[in-house]
Design a protein around this motif. Structure first.
Motif, PDB file in Angstrom:
ATOM      1  N   LYS A   1       3.917   0.640  -7.832  1.00  0.00           N
ATOM      2  CA  LYS A   1       4.722   1.524  -8.669  1.00  0.00           C
ATOM      3  C   LYS A   1       5.912   2.034  -7.864  1.00  0.00           C
ATOM      4  O   LYS A   1       5.957   1.929  -6.633  1.00  0.00           O
ATOM      5  CB  LYS A   1       3.890   2.696  -9.184  1.00  0.00           C
ATOM      6  CG  LYS A   1       3.361   3.603  -8.103  1.00  0.00           C
ATOM      7  CD  LYS A   1       2.492   4.702  -8.677  1.00  0.00           C
ATOM      8  CE  LYS A   1       1.981   5.650  -7.602  1.00  0.00           C
ATOM      9  NZ  LYS A   1       1.161   4.969  -6.585  1.00  0.00           N
ATOM     10  N   TRP A   2       6.882   2.604  -8.584  1.00  0.00           N
ATOM     11  CA  TRP A   2       8.078   3.166  -7.955  1.00  0.00           C
ATOM     12  C   TRP A   2       7.893   4.665  -7.738  1.00  0.00           C
ATOM     13  O   TRP A   2       7.362   5.365  -8.606  1.00  0.00           O
ATOM     14  CB  TRP A   2       9.298   2.927  -8.840  1.00  0.00           C
ATOM     15  CG  TRP A   2       9.615   1.474  -9.046  1.00  0.00           C
ATOM     16  CD1 TRP A   2       9.353   0.725 -10.153  1.00  0.00           C
ATOM     17  CD2 TRP A   2      10.245   0.602  -8.101  1.00  0.00           C
ATOM     18  NE1 TRP A   2       9.792  -0.573  -9.960  1.00  0.00           N
ATOM     19  CE2 TRP A   2      10.345  -0.680  -8.706  1.00  0.00           C
ATOM     20  CE3 TRP A   2      10.757   0.774  -6.811  1.00  0.00           C
ATOM     21  CZ2 TRP A   2      10.918  -1.769  -8.075  1.00  0.00           C
ATOM     22  CZ3 TRP A   2      11.325  -0.320  -6.160  1.00  0.00           C
ATOM     23  CH2 TRP A   2      11.402  -1.570  -6.801  1.00  0.00           C
ATOM     24  N   THR A   3       8.347   5.137  -6.573  1.00  0.00           N
ATOM     25  CA  THR A   3       8.219   6.553  -6.272  1.00  0.00           C
ATOM     26  C   THR A   3       9.425   7.011  -5.452  1.00  0.00           C
ATOM     27  O   THR A   3      10.206   6.200  -4.967  1.00  0.00           O
ATOM     28  CB  THR A   3       6.917   6.847  -5.500  1.00  0.00           C
ATOM     29  OG1 THR A   3       6.749   8.252  -5.376  1.00  0.00           O
ATOM     30  CG2 THR A   3       6.931   6.194  -4.130  1.00  0.00           C
TER      31      THR A   3
ATOM     32  N   SER B   1      20.464  -2.281  -6.537  1.00  0.00           N
ATOM     33  CA  SER B   1      19.434  -2.763  -5.622  1.00  0.00           C
ATOM     34  C   SER B   1      19.980  -3.947  -4.825  1.00  0.00           C
ATOM     35  O   SER B   1      20.739  -4.747  -5.359  1.00  0.00           O
ATOM     36  CB  SER B   1      18.192  -3.194  -6.410  1.00  0.00           C
ATOM     37  OG  SER B   1      17.239  -3.789  -5.558  1.00  0.00           O
TER      38      SER B   1
ATOM     39  N   ILE C   1      14.649   5.162  -4.449  1.00  0.00           N
ATOM     40  CA  ILE C   1      13.375   4.974  -5.147  1.00  0.00           C
ATOM     41  C   ILE C   1      12.720   3.746  -4.532  1.00  0.00           C
ATOM     42  O   ILE C   1      13.307   2.660  -4.507  1.00  0.00           O
ATOM     43  CB  ILE C   1      13.570   4.785  -6.658  1.00  0.00           C
ATOM     44  CG1 ILE C   1      14.399   5.929  -7.248  1.00  0.00           C
ATOM     45  CG2 ILE C   1      12.226   4.665  -7.355  1.00  0.00           C
ATOM     46  CD1 ILE C   1      13.769   7.297  -7.114  1.00  0.00           C
TER      47      ILE C   1
ATOM     48  N   SER D   1       5.287   3.976 -13.418  1.00  0.00           N
ATOM     49  CA  SER D   1       4.952   4.779 -12.237  1.00  0.00           C
ATOM     50  C   SER D   1       4.798   6.224 -12.705  1.00  0.00           C
ATOM     51  O   SER D   1       5.739   7.009 -12.678  1.00  0.00           O
ATOM     52  CB  SER D   1       6.052   4.681 -11.176  1.00  0.00           C
ATOM     53  OG  SER D   1       7.296   5.015 -11.729  1.00  0.00           O
TER      54      SER D   1
ATOM     55  N   SER E   1      10.272   2.852 -14.094  1.00  0.00           N
ATOM     56  CA  SER E   1       9.684   1.515 -14.211  1.00  0.00           C
ATOM     57  C   SER E   1      10.831   0.551 -14.450  1.00  0.00           C
ATOM     58  O   SER E   1      11.966   0.958 -14.711  1.00  0.00           O
ATOM     59  CB  SER E   1       8.652   1.449 -15.348  1.00  0.00           C
ATOM     60  OG  SER E   1       9.264   1.699 -16.602  1.00  0.00           O
ATOM     61  N   THR E   2      10.549  -0.744 -14.353  1.00  0.00           N
ATOM     62  CA  THR E   2      11.616  -1.744 -14.468  1.00  0.00           C
ATOM     63  C   THR E   2      11.169  -2.875 -15.374  1.00  0.00           C
ATOM     64  O   THR E   2       9.983  -3.175 -15.477  1.00  0.00           O
ATOM     65  CB  THR E   2      11.983  -2.310 -13.086  1.00  0.00           C
ATOM     66  OG1 THR E   2      10.797  -2.728 -12.411  1.00  0.00           O
ATOM     67  CG2 THR E   2      12.697  -1.274 -12.237  1.00  0.00           C
TER      68      THR E   2
ATOM     69  N   LEU F   1       8.700  -5.578  -7.220  1.00  0.00           N
ATOM     70  CA  LEU F   1       7.805  -4.479  -6.846  1.00  0.00           C
ATOM     71  C   LEU F   1       7.142  -4.670  -5.489  1.00  0.00           C
ATOM     72  O   LEU F   1       6.244  -3.910  -5.125  1.00  0.00           O
ATOM     73  CB  LEU F   1       6.714  -4.311  -7.913  1.00  0.00           C
ATOM     74  CG  LEU F   1       7.007  -3.318  -9.045  1.00  0.00           C
ATOM     75  CD1 LEU F   1       5.982  -3.451 -10.150  1.00  0.00           C
ATOM     76  CD2 LEU F   1       7.056  -1.893  -8.527  1.00  0.00           C
TER      77      LEU F   1
ATOM     78  N   SER G   1       9.191   1.160  -3.702  1.00  0.00           N
ATOM     79  CA  SER G   1       7.932   0.648  -4.249  1.00  0.00           C
ATOM     80  C   SER G   1       6.817   0.763  -3.214  1.00  0.00           C
ATOM     81  O   SER G   1       7.023   0.472  -2.027  1.00  0.00           O
ATOM     82  CB  SER G   1       8.088  -0.822  -4.647  1.00  0.00           C
ATOM     83  OG  SER G   1       6.848  -1.375  -5.029  1.00  0.00           O
TER      84      SER G   1
ATOM     85  N   ALA H   1      13.434  -1.226  -2.518  1.00  0.00           N
ATOM     86  CA  ALA H   1      13.956   0.063  -2.969  1.00  0.00           C
ATOM     87  C   ALA H   1      15.265  -0.117  -3.722  1.00  0.00           C
ATOM     88  O   ALA H   1      16.008  -1.072  -3.489  1.00  0.00           O
ATOM     89  CB  ALA H   1      14.167   0.996  -1.767  1.00  0.00           C
TER      90      ALA H   1
END
Length: 359
Positions: A95-97, A120, A89, A26, A38-39, A56, A91, A61
């Protein structure tokens, strides 16, 4: 002592590990120093998370807090997040934001190192308390009573991180904190069948509250809490019987892969003297044999009524295990007693046939 009806065969626990393959980063604010996430792939709500693409899914989140090392000494004050709450954070489906722009944090540029701790899902009512410290993340957790409300609790640790050469993203390797439990059923004889009622399996006397520490990746269970029972969400099973697939006995799945009991790792102990005081299953079922003309002869329950069957269950559950128990009806004697045989043999009776004179 009443013998158990069933013989429990535990299928090999299928472990879902983390493969060290990055998904697309991301890359937020690629030209600047904004920290992105990222994961790892293959991260395994009664619905367990099976891979990173599923993780994702839009609006999923996680929460994350980070601590900074200045001159190799960790500062106790978080660099991002707080000691009680990670920043969110989320998705967007790809991507994660950052959920809140005001939570944005940036990579330091003078060689400082960052330690990240995450959990999570971010909104998880089963987490009753969170503590972030330089030593790691601690979660207090109580398993929800209903399977539908149970989530795949995950955590991630990434220490000694600096801004990568390409991009801004730190990769968070999420792992599973719970044990995923499934059941399947079959019989041990070709003319023996079993029906299972909808939502017909319960597991009893489990520990359901404890504290997880990322530093040890282990649970400390609350042994003073009242033991809990859980019901497997499933459709009714009809006419499950003896099956062989590829030369091995096969079993009919109860429930689905997308619905699972997500429970605390623990050691289970059955009490054979008094089943109800140990860990045990209740199976609401009908057990019967079928004649050649299809007539059912009921051995447990009846055409109109399911009957409960109890059986002890033992073993060790560990985090990140996906365990399937195969319930093999009729494998041992108990309430369902197979017809056995003893024999006697009639003794020959001696009779004098007289004397035959041979001349």
């Amino acid at each position: 002592m009443k013998k158990n009806l069933l013989y429990m065969l535990t299928a090999a626990a299928m472990l879902a590990g983390c493969a060290k393959n990055d998904v697309v980063d991301s890359e937020i604010n690629k030209e600047g120093n904004l920290i992105g996430f990222s994961t790892y792939k293959n991260i395994s709500r009664g619905n367990p998370v099976d891979d990173n693409n599923e993780f994702l899914t839009k609006d999923n989140a996680f929460g994350v807090t980070a601590f900074i090392k200045i001159n190799a000494v960790l500062n106790e004050s978080p660099y991002m997040g707080t000691t009680a709450e990670g920043i969110q954070i989320v998705s967007d489906g790809a991507k994660w934001t950052y959920a809140q722009a005001s939570d944005q944090a940036y990579w330091p540029v003078n060689g400082e190192l960052l330690d990240f701790y995450a959990y999570s899902p971010h909104e998880n009512a089963a987490i009753t308390a969170k503590t972030f410290a330089t030593t790691g993340l601690t979660l207090n957790y109580t398993v929800p009573a209903e399977e539908a409300n149970q989530v795949d609790l995950m955590y991630a640790v990434a220490t000694n991180q600096t801004k990568p050469d390409n991009g801004n993203s730190v990769t968070m390797p999420f792992k599973h904190a719970l044990t995923q439990v499934h059941f399947a059923i079959g019989t041990s004889a070709t003319n023996l069948f079993v029906d299972v009622e909808e939502n017909g399996i319960q597991i009893h006397n489990l520990k359901n509250t404890g504290t997880f520490a990322s530093s040890t990746e282990a649970w400390t269970l609350n042994t003073e809490a009242t033991p809990a029972s859980y019901t497997v969400t499933s459709d009714a099973i009809n006419e499950a019987g003896y099956q062989v697939t590829n030369g091995a006995q096969a079993f009919t799945t109860i429930g689905s892969a997308d619905k699972a009991l997500m429970l605390l790792p623990q050691t289970l102990e059955a009490n054979t003297e008094n089943v109800g005081t140990g860990n045990y299953l209740t199976i609401n079922c009908k057990i019967y044999q079928k004649l050649a003309d299809g007539i059912k002869i009921y051995l447990k329950g009846s055409e109109s009524k399911y009957a409960p069957v109890t059986v002890g269950i033992s073993g060790e559950w560990k985090r990140n295990q996906k365990i399937t128990y195969n319930l093999n009806i009729g494998a041992t004697a108990g309430i369902l007693n197979p017809i056995e045989f003893e024999t006697t043999v009639e003794e020959w009776q001696p009779v004098d046939g007289g004397t035959i004179e041979v001349k």
